[in-house]
Write a protein that holds these residues in place. Sequence first.
Motif, PDB file in Angstrom:
ATOM      1  N   ARG A   2       0.824  -1.209   0.000  1.00 13.34           N
ATOM      2  CA  ARG A   2       0.000   0.000   0.000  1.00 13.34           C
ATOM      3  C   ARG A   2       0.860   1.261   0.000  1.00 13.34           C
ATOM      4  O   ARG A   2       0.497   2.262  -0.595  1.00 13.34           O
ATOM      5  CB  ARG A   2      -0.933  -0.021   1.205  1.00 13.34           C
ATOM      6  N   LYS A   3       1.987   1.213   0.694  1.00 13.09           N
ATOM      7  CA  LYS A   3       2.882   2.366   0.709  1.00 13.09           C
ATOM      8  C   LYS A   3       3.445   2.628  -0.679  1.00 13.09           C
ATOM      9  O   LYS A   3       3.640   3.771  -1.076  1.00 13.09           O
ATOM     10  CB  LYS A   3       4.026   2.154   1.699  1.00 13.09           C
ATOM     11  N   VAL A   6       0.865   4.457  -2.816  1.00 10.64           N
ATOM     12  CA  VAL A   6       0.797   5.878  -2.476  1.00 10.64           C
ATOM     13  C   VAL A   6       2.002   6.608  -3.054  1.00 10.64           C
ATOM     14  O   VAL A   6       1.874   7.687  -3.634  1.00 10.64           O
ATOM     15  CB  VAL A   6       0.710   6.070  -0.946  1.00 10.64           C
ATOM     16  N   GLY A  59      -4.451   3.725  -2.705  1.00  8.32           N
ATOM     17  CA  GLY A  59      -3.450   3.508  -1.662  1.00  8.32           C
ATOM     18  C   GLY A  59      -3.803   4.216  -0.368  1.00  8.32           C
ATOM     19  O   GLY A  59      -3.661   3.652   0.724  1.00  8.32           O
ATOM     20  N   LEU A  60      -4.293   5.454  -0.461  1.00  4.84           N
ATOM     21  CA  LEU A  60      -4.662   6.203   0.744  1.00  4.84           C
ATOM     22  C   LEU A  60      -5.889   5.601   1.424  1.00  4.84           C
ATOM     23  O   LEU A  60      -5.944   5.524   2.655  1.00  4.84           O
ATOM     24  CB  LEU A  60      -4.930   7.668   0.395  1.00  4.84           C
ATOM     25  N   LYS A  62      -6.931   2.430   1.271  1.00  4.46           N
ATOM     26  CA  LYS A  62      -6.543   1.154   1.889  1.00  4.46           C
ATOM     27  C   LYS A  62      -5.670   1.367   3.107  1.00  4.46           C
ATOM     28  O   LYS A  62      -5.782   0.644   4.088  1.00  4.46           O
ATOM     29  CB  LYS A  62      -5.843   0.266   0.870  1.00  4.46           C
ATOM     30  N   LYS A  63      -4.821   2.362   3.060  1.00  5.78           N
ATOM     31  CA  LYS A  63      -3.950   2.679   4.197  1.00  5.78           C
ATOM     32  C   LYS A  63      -4.778   3.162   5.380  1.00  5.78           C
ATOM     33  O   LYS A  63      -4.559   2.763   6.515  1.00  5.78           O
ATOM     34  CB  LYS A  63      -2.927   3.735   3.786  1.00  5.78           C
ATOM     35  N   ARG A  64      -5.770   4.001   5.106  1.00  6.20           N
ATOM     36  CA  ARG A  64      -6.629   4.519   6.180  1.00  6.20           C
ATOM     37  C   ARG A  64      -7.519   3.413   6.734  1.00  6.20           C
ATOM     38  O   ARG A  64      -7.725   3.335   7.941  1.00  6.20           O
ATOM     39  CB  ARG A  64      -7.493   5.648   5.644  1.00  6.20           C
ATOM     40  N   ASN A  66      -6.805   0.283   6.857  1.00  3.47           N
ATOM     41  CA  ASN A  66      -5.957  -0.689   7.556  1.00  3.47           C
ATOM     42  C   ASN A  66      -5.523  -0.176   8.931  1.00  3.47           C
ATOM     43  O   ASN A  66      -5.234  -0.949   9.810  1.00  3.47           O
ATOM     44  CB  ASN A  66      -4.735  -1.007   6.694  1.00  3.47           C
ATOM     45  N   SER A  67      -5.483   1.142   9.111  1.00  2.75           N
ATOM     46  CA  SER A  67      -4.980   1.702  10.365  1.00  2.75           C
ATOM     47  C   SER A  67      -6.016   1.649  11.485  1.00  2.75           C
ATOM     48  O   SER A  67      -5.691   1.841  12.631  1.00  2.75           O
ATOM     49  CB  SER A  67      -4.523   3.149  10.160  1.00  2.75           C
TER      50      SER A  67
END
Length: 68
Positions: A2-3, A6, A59-60, A62-64, A66-67
């Motif tokens: 995911r990183k 982004v 990416g953003l 999925k990142k959000r 996942n957190s």
Amino acid sequence: MRKQWVKIGAIGTVISAICCFTPLLVVALSALGMSLFIGYLDVVLFPAMGLFITLLLIGLIKKRGNSN
């Protein structure tokens, strides 16, 4: 992974935006004697920028997600 989405999305968006909204690519192609391709820049750059913005948003999101 995911990183990387982004990072690739952000870098690609910035580069596409610079090439779309400034005459940088037009000047570079003219200096190289490849001004034939200037007419086709919009056909390539706008979809590329859309693709990179989509990658960045995915990416953003999925990142959000996942957190939490």
